[in-house]
Design an enzyme around this catalytic site. Structure first.
Site, PDB file in Angstrom:
ATOM      1  N   GLY A  37       0.924  -0.755   0.421  1.00  0.00           N
ATOM      2  CA  GLY A  37      -0.187  -0.236  -0.109  1.00  0.00           C
ATOM      3  C   GLY A  37       0.669   1.507  -0.091  1.00  0.00           C
ATOM      4  O   GLY A  37       2.350   1.534   0.081  1.00  0.00           O
ATOM      5  N   PHE A  39       2.252   2.994   2.334  1.00  0.00           N
ATOM      6  CA  PHE A  39       2.894   2.822   3.676  1.00  0.00           C
ATOM      7  C   PHE A  39       4.204   2.169   3.904  1.00  0.00           C
ATOM      8  O   PHE A  39       5.196   2.470   3.610  1.00  0.00           O
ATOM      9  CB  PHE A  39       2.183   2.290   4.524  1.00  0.00           C
ATOM     10  N   GLY A  40       3.601   1.043   2.510  1.00  0.00           N
ATOM     11  CA  GLY A  40       4.710   0.109   2.185  1.00  0.00           C
ATOM     12  C   GLY A  40       4.429  -1.099   2.015  1.00  0.00           C
ATOM     13  O   GLY A  40       3.361  -1.656   2.199  1.00  0.00           O
ATOM     14  N   VAL A  42       3.096  -5.427   3.460  1.00  0.00           N
ATOM     15  CA  VAL A  42       2.534  -5.898   4.993  1.00  0.00           C
ATOM     16  C   VAL A  42       3.107  -7.219   5.206  1.00  0.00           C
ATOM     17  O   VAL A  42       3.498  -8.000   3.499  1.00  0.00           O
ATOM     18  CB  VAL A  42       1.319  -5.658   4.554  1.00  0.00           C
ATOM     19  N   LYS A  56       3.477  -4.288   8.593  1.00  0.00           N
ATOM     20  CA  LYS A  56       3.181  -3.383   8.210  1.00  0.00           C
ATOM     21  C   LYS A  56       4.981  -2.394   8.074  1.00  0.00           C
ATOM     22  O   LYS A  56       4.372  -1.839   9.344  1.00  0.00           O
ATOM     23  CB  LYS A  56       1.959  -2.356   8.029  1.00  0.00           C
ATOM     24  N   ASP A 152     -10.080   7.849   4.600  1.00  0.00           N
ATOM     25  CA  ASP A 152      -9.162   6.970   3.295  1.00  0.00           C
ATOM     26  C   ASP A 152     -10.358   5.354   2.971  1.00  0.00           C
ATOM     27  O   ASP A 152      -9.953   4.476   3.194  1.00  0.00           O
ATOM     28  CB  ASP A 152      -7.778   6.577   3.453  1.00  0.00           C
TER      29      ASP A 152
END
Length: 346
Positions: A37, A39-40, A42, A56, A152
């Site tokens: 995602g 964020f990075g 998972v 995550k 979101d």
């Protein structure tokens, strides 16, 4: 509970803090990626007690950063609800940042609605998923003081447990309204021009509230709009943005099909008609209300919950009762008067 300072913000108890070495051990050196995602990545992990977790990791190329990481850690420490993902802990060592959650065995809702998924979710299960997600959002909006706006809401941020219970995830963009009069976003993700000024709009294209996009005024009704798009995904089995040449928004698809007046052209054909027509029209009307172009026209999440529970009750009606149902014409007028006022953000 003992609090500690992480960077610029006070975050969580030390008993929830893990070292990077522990995170590597939990994930078996980041062996299995189960998602990606903003964020990075998972990773699947396992705690010493045998419980599976999702880890995550903040990526250096992430569209989100340390600020969003700390926002999520802080919120996850303070919010507790059966329809929000449970927080296990975090790691914050220099540029090594991780958030650890309970593992959700059935992935996210978008995956489960995909044509490539091996199992088609039943209509009853879709209604229950909608209720679960609404319960989680209702808690954020009305059960938290101060209220929390997720910002979101989308099908990839609704995760499903082993028994297909839905839980809201990813609070990195969330906004806490400590002052109810402060209705403006204060951090950046998507930049758009509003008037002559460049303003910060946060969210995901396809789910972004057109009023928020146009006026840069954020409130809980922005989450309602995004939730309405997810509801349309549950109804149709399609993505928020339907790929093609050109690609179209799911609301544009619904508009076209409503002109035909046939619910069967809107509801996911994989269900093969296994749904109550009364319930189908009611959920569709609710989704249209949620996606009204102006926030004042949208219902509260509490009202959404009440309507969805009525839809579940309709599933128990007899076949003869279903046969005499007349589609509610007000759905058409509601749609054309309230849903297509603004062009959708591209």
């Amino acid at each position: 509970m003992n609090m500690i300072n992480i960077g610029s913000g006070t975050v969580v108890s030390k008993k929830l803090q893990y070292t990077y070495a522990e995170v590597m051990d939990i994930t078996s050196n980041f062996e299995l990626v189960i998602g990606r995602g903003g964020f990075g990545s998972v990773y699947c992990g396992q705690m010493k007690d045998g419980n599976k977790v999702a880890v995550k990791m903040l990526s250096s190329s992430s569209t989100q950063g340390p600020k969003e990481f700390r926002t999520e850690a802080e919120l996850l420490m303070t919010v507790h609800h059966k329809n929000l993902v449970s927080f296990i802990g975090y790691c914050d060592e220099g540029d090594k940042m991780a958030l650890i959650y309970e593992h959700m065995a059935n992935g996210n809702l978008k995956e489960c609605l995909s044509e490539n998924h091996s199992h088609c979710l039943s209509w009853e299960r879709r209604l229950q998923i909608a209720i679960d997600a609404a319960e989680g959002l209702d808690y954020l909006h009305h059960g938290c003081k101060p209220p929390i706006i997720h910002r979101d809401v989308k099908s990839t941020n609704i995760l499903l447990s082993e028994d297909l219970e839905a839980k809201i995830a990813d609070f990195g963009l969330s906004k806490v309204f400590k002052n109810s009069d402060n209705q403006n976003a204060d951090s950046t993700m998507i930049h758009v021009d509003v008037g002559n000024e460049k303003s910060a709009i946060m969210g995901t294209m396809g789910y972004l509230d057109p009023e928020y996009y146009k006026l840069n005024k954020l409130n809980e009704k922005s989450d309602i709009y995004s939730y309405g798009v997810v509801l349309l995904e549950l109804i149709t089995g399609l993505s928020a943005v339907i790929k093609g040449n050109p690609s179209i928004h799911i609301l544009e698809f619904v508009e076209t099909q409503l002109e035909k007046g046939d619910l069967n052209t809107i509801i996911d054909p994989r269900l093969k008609g296994n749904f109550d027509v009364n319930s189908g029209w009611k959920v569709l009307g609710l989704a249209i209300s949620c996606t009204a172009s102006t926030s004042i026209q949208r219902p509260t999440m509490s009202a959404v919950l009440s309507e969805l529970k009525q839809c579940v009750n309709l599933e128990s009606t007899s076949t003869s009762e279903r046969d005499i149902f007349v589609p509610p014409r007000h759905i058409y007028s509601e749609f054309y008067s309230s849903s297509m006022t603004y062009s959708f953000p591209r």
